[in-house]
Structure formats: C-alpha cells, structure tokens
Design a protein around this motif. Structure first.
Motif, PDB file in Angstrom:
ATOM      1  N   ARG A  78      -2.070  74.104  -8.594  1.00 30.04           N
ATOM      2  CA  ARG A  78      -2.177  75.560  -8.711  1.00 30.04           C
ATOM      3  C   ARG A  78      -1.642  76.192  -7.422  1.00 30.04           C
ATOM      4  O   ARG A  78      -1.916  75.694  -6.332  1.00 30.04           O
ATOM      5  N   HIS A  81      -6.075  78.394  -5.442  1.00 26.39           N
ATOM      6  CA  HIS A  81      -7.240  77.715  -6.052  1.00 26.39           C
ATOM      7  C   HIS A  81      -6.911  76.287  -6.459  1.00 26.39           C
ATOM      8  O   HIS A  81      -7.400  75.787  -7.468  1.00 26.39           O
ATOM      9  N   ARG A 118     -15.225  75.983 -13.310  1.00 26.62           N
ATOM     10  CA  ARG A 118     -14.502  75.364 -12.187  1.00 26.62           C
ATOM     11  C   ARG A 118     -14.671  76.222 -10.936  1.00 26.62           C
ATOM     12  O   ARG A 118     -14.420  77.431 -10.961  1.00 26.62           O
ATOM     13  N   GLY A 153     -13.639  84.536 -11.992  1.00 31.59           N
ATOM     14  CA  GLY A 153     -14.113  85.346 -10.874  1.00 31.59           C
ATOM     15  C   GLY A 153     -14.143  84.602  -9.558  1.00 31.59           C
ATOM     16  O   GLY A 153     -13.659  83.477  -9.444  1.00 31.59           O
ATOM     17  N   ARG A 364      -3.098  90.523 -13.321  1.00 28.18           N
ATOM     18  CA  ARG A 364      -3.590  89.170 -13.620  1.00 28.18           C
ATOM     19  C   ARG A 364      -3.375  88.835 -15.091  1.00 28.18           C
ATOM     20  O   ARG A 364      -3.199  87.674 -15.442  1.00 28.18           O
ATOM     21  N   SER A 367      -0.151  87.178 -15.099  1.00 27.73           N
ATOM     22  CA  SER A 367       0.120  86.036 -14.223  1.00 27.73           C
ATOM     23  C   SER A 367      -0.342  84.686 -14.746  1.00 27.73           C
ATOM     24  O   SER A 367       0.347  83.679 -14.625  1.00 27.73           O
ATOM     25  N   TYR A 368      -1.520  84.643 -15.322  1.00 22.53           N
ATOM     26  CA  TYR A 368      -2.125  83.329 -15.579  1.00 22.53           C
ATOM     27  C   TYR A 368      -1.401  82.547 -16.676  1.00 22.53           C
ATOM     28  O   TYR A 368      -1.149  81.351 -16.539  1.00 22.53           O
TER      29      TYR A 368
HETATM   30 FE1  HDE Z   1      -6.222  84.523  -9.458  1.00 21.71          FE
HETATM   31  N1  HDE Z   1      -4.723  83.245  -9.929  1.00 21.71           N
HETATM   32  N2  HDE Z   1      -4.855  86.001  -9.173  1.00 21.71           N
HETATM   33  N3  HDE Z   1      -7.660  85.810  -8.801  1.00 21.71           N
HETATM   34  N4  HDE Z   1      -7.570  83.116  -9.681  1.00 21.71           N
HETATM   35  C1  HDE Z   1      -4.882  81.957 -10.248  1.00 21.71           C
HETATM   36  O1  HDE Z   1      -3.838  80.813 -12.019  1.00 21.71           O
HETATM   37  C2  HDE Z   1      -3.579  85.965  -9.596  1.00 21.71           C
HETATM   38  C3  HDE Z   1      -7.508  87.101  -8.434  1.00 21.71           C
HETATM   39  C4  HDE Z   1      -8.921  83.233  -9.581  1.00 21.71           C
HETATM   40  O2  HDE Z   1     -10.215  77.309 -11.457  1.00 21.71           O
HETATM   41  C5  HDE Z   1      -3.616  81.315 -10.742  1.00 21.71           C
HETATM   42  O3  HDE Z   1      -4.031  78.819 -13.089  1.00 21.71           O
HETATM   43  C6  HDE Z   1      -2.953  87.235  -9.384  1.00 21.71           C
HETATM   44  C7  HDE Z   1      -8.761  87.775  -8.348  1.00 21.71           C
HETATM   45  C8  HDE Z   1      -9.557  81.964  -9.783  1.00 21.71           C
HETATM   46  O4  HDE Z   1      -8.250  77.183 -12.428  1.00 21.71           O
HETATM   47  C9  HDE Z   1      -2.619  82.489 -10.756  1.00 21.71           C
HETATM   48  C10 HDE Z   1      -3.906  88.031  -8.804  1.00 21.71           C
HETATM   49  C11 HDE Z   1      -9.692  86.833  -8.682  1.00 21.71           C
HETATM   50  C12 HDE Z   1      -8.512  81.068 -10.041  1.00 21.71           C
HETATM   51  C13 HDE Z   1      -3.456  83.624 -10.225  1.00 21.71           C
HETATM   52  C14 HDE Z   1      -5.103  87.245  -8.694  1.00 21.71           C
HETATM   53  C15 HDE Z   1      -8.984  85.614  -8.948  1.00 21.71           C
HETATM   54  C16 HDE Z   1      -7.292  81.819  -9.972  1.00 21.71           C
HETATM   55  C17 HDE Z   1      -3.169  80.118  -9.954  1.00 21.71           C
HETATM   56  C18 HDE Z   1      -3.755  89.465  -8.323  1.00 21.71           C
HETATM   57  C19 HDE Z   1     -11.201  86.991  -8.732  1.00 21.71           C
HETATM   58  C20 HDE Z   1      -8.634  79.588 -10.297  1.00 21.71           C
HETATM   59  C21 HDE Z   1      -3.255  78.942 -10.872  1.00 21.71           C
HETATM   60  C22 HDE Z   1      -3.470  90.389  -9.355  1.00 21.71           C
HETATM   61  C23 HDE Z   1     -11.629  87.961  -9.741  1.00 21.71           C
HETATM   62  C24 HDE Z   1      -8.971  79.284 -11.714  1.00 21.71           C
HETATM   63  C25 HDE Z   1      -3.748  79.472 -12.101  1.00 21.71           C
HETATM   64  C26 HDE Z   1      -9.152  77.805 -11.888  1.00 21.71           C
HETATM   65  C27 HDE Z   1      -6.041  81.266 -10.189  1.00 21.71           C
HETATM   66  C28 HDE Z   1      -2.966  84.851 -10.112  1.00 21.71           C
HETATM   67  C29 HDE Z   1      -6.270  87.757  -8.078  1.00 21.71           C
HETATM   68  C30 HDE Z   1      -9.683  84.423  -9.299  1.00 21.71           C
HETATM   69  C31 HDE Z   1      -1.332  82.291  -9.962  1.00 21.71           C
HETATM   70  C32 HDE Z   1      -1.531  87.594  -9.715  1.00 21.71           C
HETATM   71  C33 HDE Z   1      -8.999  89.253  -8.012  1.00 21.71           C
HETATM   72  C34 HDE Z   1     -11.053  81.671  -9.734  1.00 21.71           C
HETATM   73  O5  HDE Z   1      -2.214  82.786 -12.050  1.00 21.71           O
END
Ligand code: HDE
Length: 698
Positions: A78, A81, A118, A153, A364, A367-368
């Motif tokens: 990833r 994370h 996770r 989260g 988001r 993105s995911y």
């Molecule tokens: Fe994430 N984030 N994120 N994030 N995020 C990823 O998805 C992203 C944000 C969070 O255990 C990625 O599969 C953008 C906030 C967790 O697999 C990716 C933005 C919060 C996890 C991605 C945010 C998170 C990710 C990387 C700004 C808390 C791990 C690999 C808009 C609410 C999930 C993947 C796991 C993972 C993008 C901001 C939490 C790149 C573009 C705010 C817990 O898609």
C-alpha cells in the motif's frame, strides 16, 4: 457469482480424489504434495539433473513452477498504511436504529455482522516497525446482509488536510525523502516539517500527532474515528448527519516517547504480537461504537464547518450515543491472503448510509478503488475470499484478469428477454431495496457554481488546535511541546522551525515559547492567521490521561526472578495478576531454569536481555538476597528497573531487591510499592508526576 467462493475448499479440485489412485502414500497419512496442476511430487529436495554432478535440466517443471511462483509472491505494498495487522470478529447492534437509518445492520438489537478489521501505521513500509510516532489506521469491513460497508478510519478524529488534492503532497513529504530513502516510518525530517509549516490547516492534526495518541500502547487501546461527517438515511428518506467513534473497552493507553523508541529495539512487532496473542489467548479486544448524530440546524450553529475534516465536534457539545460493540475474536489464518489482500474502500456503503460533501471524503471515494487495481492487479479483486461480500453478488460485469466466477448462459446484458425463451435472464434493479443516493439538498452552500474554493469557516486553522491544547493535562502538554522540539530538532532547513513556531503562536503562546526554548531559538513573530482563532470550551474527552481506566485487564506484567526467588510469593503474584485478567510474564537470567527458594525449578517466559521492561505495563522485582547480588552485576537487570521507573510504571519489589532498585536510581513514590502491598492495584496506572524528576520536558 454465488456467495460461495471457489476457494472455500482448501484444494483446487474441491478435495475430490480419484478412486484408482491411493489416497495416501507411504508417508504416515499426510496429504500428498502436488504441483499447482495437481501432479503429485515425488521429490521435494532435489532438482532434476543430468547425472549426479551434472547441470539442472530445463525440463524440471516441478522446480520451475515452484521458483516461478515464489518469484511473484510479493505484490505492491500500500502506498500509505503499508504496515498493518488484522483480525476477524463481529459487530453487534446493542439497540435498534431503524428510526434513523434503513441500514440493515443497525435495525435489530442483538444483530451480529461479521467484520474484518485492519490496524496500520501510515508512513512506514510493510516491513517497518510497529511503534514509530505515527497515526494509526483503523479500517473496518462489515460483511452486512446488504453488501459490504467499509468504515476506513484512523485513531485520531481529524486529519492533516481539508481537500483531497493535497493528499499526494502530504504523503510525499512524510514518507522517506526521495533522494536518500530515509527516514523510514517517521515524520521527524526536513520535508515533512517544511510542508507542514507551510500548511496552517494541518496545525490541529499536528497537535494530535505530537501527543501520545500517536504512540499507543496497543491497537487494543486506541480509539477509532470515521473522521468525516457521513449521513444516515431512514425509510422515509430523512437524512441525519453522523460521525462514527470507536471506544476501546480497555480504555485508552499510550506509551511515552522514550518507551516507544526503546520498543522499536526490543520488538519490531510489538503491536502485531500484542493483537495476535490477545486473541489467541481468548482475551478478545472490544470497542463500543458511539455516534454523534445531528441535523443541519446544529451544523449551522457551530463555529466550524462539519464538512471540514480538520475539525471535530466536542463530545461535551454533542455526546456520543453508544449503539453497538465490536469484538475481535479470530486471528487470520494467513497474513497474505487476508491482511495483505484485504481492500478497504470508503465508497463501499450500504443503503441507509450516505456520504457528505466533505472534500476530503469525496477524493477518497475515487482513490481507493483506483489503488486496489494497481495493488491487487485485477478488477476482480472483490472476488478474493477476504473481500467477497457474504451476500449474493449478481450483475452483468464479466471477464477481466483472474476471473473466478463461471457465469452460465448468454445473459451478459440488460435489458434482455431471454427468460421468455426459457434461458436465465439474470438479475434486475430494484427501486425499493436498491441503494438510493440521498437527495436532500442541505447546507445551503453545498450547491452552486463550479469553483476551486473552500467553505468560509475552513479558513479557521487554529481554534480547534487551541481547543485540543487546552484540553490536555500538564503532563500531556509537556509531551506535546517536547515532541515538537524532538521533531523540529531533526530539521536541517533552518527557516522551518521558526516558521512552525510562528504558526504555533496562533495556537498558544506558552506552547510556542516552550518549543522555541526547547529548540534554543528566538521566539519568532506570529504568522498571520487566515481567520482569527476563537476560544472554545476545553473538551476533557480529548485527553488520554483523564480518560484512562484504572485496570490492568489485558495488560502484561513483567516479573523479574532469579535463583532463590520465593516460590510462594511468585505463585501468589502470578495468581493475582491472572485474577485481574492480565498476563504475567516471568523474566529470568536463564530462560530454561531458575531454582526457587523451595528447590523447585521453573522455566521463565523470557530471558532477561531479550525481555526489557518496556515490553510490560508494570514491573515486579521478585528477587531474593542471592538473586539481587547476582543481578547487581548485570547491566540488563539494572536497566530493566531503571526503564520501568523512567517509563513511569509501577514497580513492585521485595525488601531484598532494594539494592537493585537503588542502583537503578529508583526513588520512593506512590508507584514504588512492596509486592505484597497492593502492587496489582498500583500497576493499573502510570505515575506522571514522577516524570519532571527524571527528564527535562519542554
Ligand atoms: Fe486513506 N488511503 N486516503 N485515509 N487510508 C489508503 O488505500 C487516501 C485518509 C486510511 O488497512 C490507500 O488500499 C486519500 C483519511 C486507512 O488497508 C489509498 C486520502 C483517513 C487506510 C488512500 C486519504 C484514511 C488507507 C492506500 C485523502 C482516515 C488503510 C492503500 C483524500 C479517515 C486501509 C489503499 C487498510 C489507505 C487514499 C485520507 C484512512 C491510496 C486520497 C482522512 C485506515 O487509496
């Protein structure tokens, strides 16, 4: 596709064996080793050679297949994370919310929904350590009867940025620097603070990041937050804003910085091991789900924008409603298949839950899914067992790499009239039970011209940073100020620390002064604020120290023994610790053997040099005169006691061990107690007031 995965059986052929081949070979009833084509392998030790000392033959398909598969075992980690640990469990609704959401998982009290959760660090790679100063991810996949809902989260209720367009900049700046590839898994370096000091909107999150929230004791003792405002929608189509909170049953607990640093040396896998062992021993981690529910009038009455992810709603203003519990009761069977391949996505929601226009959340949503495709390599990653919904999945999406489903018939388009000819016609949309996007036009400025702009209140970057600061105990404030000093002291770009302190002057003058003093720089001028901060009432709910539970349940207590240790006292202590639902961990100079006072020989759980006291929540020094004399010459034993003291832990001791405590610099205080005089109770807390005697904090 049916709800049964093609890989639910543990063998590709569904476990069938042909009758004419003996089911078992001459190998004690074990299963046969085969290639991926199911060909039984006769020799797994030697590759095929031409002659005893000749070259290996290209024809050896057993060797080639094995090495080929091995070569491709890793997948891209990833981008953020990357390092994570996970567990299975369930969510149980403890009341019905059918009046506010039509989401099936919340409708019936007692309803249980399977989950896969996770936890992760953010900045480090998959092989980095568990205890850097970092935000923790807290991602929950609910396998509901109406499809998967992912609540992805963190352990902090706010975020660094307000708009998704800044996310790549944030992540680039915090990750290892591009030319030198260090530091790994840490924010204490030039590029992060260069960026952060130029981004006043990150200030509130920085306050949290510099607090003990980012050095948790365990995944089991972190809170979790959905961060963004979401919506619940009920049967009548009425929508209610909602924020999600997870609250650990064991209470919050963090480490202190020196302890976190030393944990990196003692056990890279400290959190992963803790989670795994707790579940394996039947001590199941548990959280309450709390909701903040509110309407548009409430949102409009607040001095911040509820669509701004750098802001929270104080619990004192809007209390949590506890509506369920999350229990993790099963470790993954396979790290890669489950923890690594799980794909969370905030866009996975179910009828009854909807998004808000938070510009961070909106980014988001794109993105995911996008990142899963490059990480898991195919658009069919949703078919992997860990990602597959546990309800029927039926649609006309077809083919793609690694397609696992084998759809029957010709109906791969809709509408069709094939059913009229006796052929399967496939599924159809349902306007009644299908997902409807909430139509409510809300918050007057949520619609309008196309503009690259943010809501007016987004410009307030400091009020809630100040709120956070004012809500901390003096000890927590000292930790925050000291973390700023530590991190900024690692920054070589000389204009950055004063710029950061110039931002902190908008938060609190005392904080800024302490950071400047700690760094040994002049107090700079206050940087102009885009919007003047206001004073909000302190929110004690934001403090860890004011909300810890006085319990040792789920904790680990180290007991230092040696030859001559009183056998009865050891037995009594172990029993008392177990009765309090904690885990005793016996440490001895020789792991295999300690000869106790009554002549019995016990095995320890860990050897002294490999089991330093940072691994434990409290320390018992259960030594005889003889044992003390021996360990006085043992630096690891002196350090064991010194660190327990320095990490503000309770120390229980025998009278005979006094010289060791003395050598370790232990001075009497409320946390230093005789082992038979209330040690287990004393172990339930940390002794913050000891700290100023031991180290200079900012
Ligand atoms: Fe994430 N984030 N994120 N994030 N995020 C990823 O998805 C992203 C944000 C969070 O255990 C990625 O599969 C953008 C906030 C967790 O697999 C990716 C933005 C919060 C996890 C991605 C945010 C998170 C990710 C990387 C700004 C808390 C791990 C690999 C808009 C609410 C999930 C993947 C796991 C993972 C993008 C901001 C939490 C790149 C573009 C705010 C817990 O898609």
């Amino acid at each position: 596709m049916s709800d049964k995965s093609p890989f639910d059986t543990d063998r590709g052929n569904g476990g069938e064996t042909h009758q004419h081949i003996p089911a078992k070979g001459p190998h004690d009833g074990l299963d046969h080793l085969t290639t991926n084509q199911g060909i039984r392998i006769s020799d797994n030790q030697n590759s095929l050679k031409s002659g005893t000392r000749g070259p290996t033959l290209l024809e050896d398909f057993v060797l080639r297949e094995k090495i080929f598969h091995f070569d491709h075992e890793r997948i891209p980690e990833r981008i953020v994370h990357a390092r994570g640990s996970a567990a299975h469990g369930y969510f149980e609704a403890t009341e019905s919310l059918s009046d506010i959401t039509r989401a099936d998982l919340f409708r019936r009290k007692g309803e249980k929904t399977p989950v896969f959760v996770r936890f992760s660090t953010v900045a480090g790679g998959a092989g980095s350590v568990d205890t850097p100063r970092d935000v923790r991810g807290f991602a929950v996949k609910f396998y509901t009867k109406e499809g998967n809902w992912d609540l992805v989260g963190n352990n902090i209720p706010v975020f660094f940025i307000q708009d998704a367009i800044k996310f790549p900049d944030l992540v680039h700046s915090v990750k290892m620097e591009a030319d030198r590839a260090y530091p790994q898994a840490g924010s204490a370096h030039d590029t992060f603070w260069d960026w952060a000091s130029l981004m006043p909107e990150s200030t509130h999150m920085l306050m949290w990041a510099m607090s003990d929230r980012t050095i948790p004791r365990s995944f089991r003792t972190v809170q979790g937050f959905g961060i963004h405002t979401f919506r619940f929608v009920n049967d009548a189509g009425k929508s209610t804003f909602v924020k999600f909170h997870w609250r650990p049953k064991l209470g919050m607990q963090s480490t202190i910085w020196d302890e976190a640093l030393k944990l990196q040396a003692a056990d890279n896998d400290f959190h992963r091991r803790d989670l795994y062992e707790a579940i394996a021993s039947g001590s199941f981690p548990e959280w309450e789900l709390g909701l903040q529910l509110f309407d548009e009038d409430f949102a409009n009455s607040q001095p911040y924008d509820v669509l701004d992810s750098t802001k929270l709603i104080p619990e004192e203003v809007l209390p949590l409603r506890i509506v369920g519990r999350l229990v993790l009761d099963r470790n993954p069977d396979n790290f890669f298949a489950e923890t690594e391949q799980v794909a969370y996505c905030p866009a996975n929601i179910v009828p009854g839950i909807d998004f808000s226009n938070d510009p961070l959340l909106q980014g988001r949503l794109f993105s995911y899914l996008d990142t899963q495709k490059s990480r898991l390599g195919t658009a069919n990653f949703h078919q992997l067992p860990i990602n597959a919904p546990k309800c029927p999945v039926m649609n006309f999406q077809r083919d793609g790499q690694m397609q696992m489903a084998v759809p029957k018939g010709r109906a791969n388009y809709e509408p069709n009239s094939l059913a009229a000819h006796g052929e399967p016609g496939g599924p159809r949309e349902c306007p009644v039970t299908g997902f409807h996007t909430d139509e409510a036009a809300s918050l007057s400025q949520e619609q309008g011209d196309k503009l690259r702009i943010r809501g007016e209140l987004f410009a307030d970057h400091y009020s809630q940073a100040r709120l956070f600061w004012k809500s901390q105990t003096p000890s927590e404030q000292a930790h925050i100020a000291s973390s700023f000093v530590f991190e900024l002291s690692k920054v070589a770009l000389e204009e950055v620390p004063p710029r950061m302190v110039g931002n902190l002057l908008n938060v609190d003058r005392d904080l800024a002064t302490r950071v400047a003093n700690g760094l040994g720089i002049d107090l700079p001028k206050k940087n102009p604020a885009a919007r003047e901060p206001i004073d909000m009432d302190p929110s004690p709910a934001l403090s860890i120290q004011q909300n810890m539970k006085a319990t040792i349940e789920g904790r680990r207590i180290g007991i230092l023994i040696a030859d001559g240790t009183d056998a009865k006292a050891l037995e009594a202590l172990v029993k008392a610790i177990r009765n309090a639902k904690a885990t005793p961990f016996v440490v001895a100079p020789r792991v295999g053997k300690a000869k106790l006072s009554d002549g019995t020989v016990v095995k320890a759980d860990g050897q002294l040099a490999g089991s330093p006291s940072q691994l434990f929540d409290a320390a018992a020094v259960l030594l005889s005169k003889e044992g003390t004399e021996m360990l006085l010459k043992e630096a690891a034993a002196v350090q064991w006691v010194m660190d327990a003291y320095g990490h503000l832990k309770a120390i229980g001791h025998t009278a005979e061990s006094a010289p060791l405590l003395q050598k370790a610099g232990v001075e009497p205080d409320a946390g230093v107690v005789a082992l038979d005089k209330g040690f287990v109770d004393a172990a339930a807390r940390r002794y913050w007031d000891r700290e100023p005697k031991l180290r200079t904090l900012a």
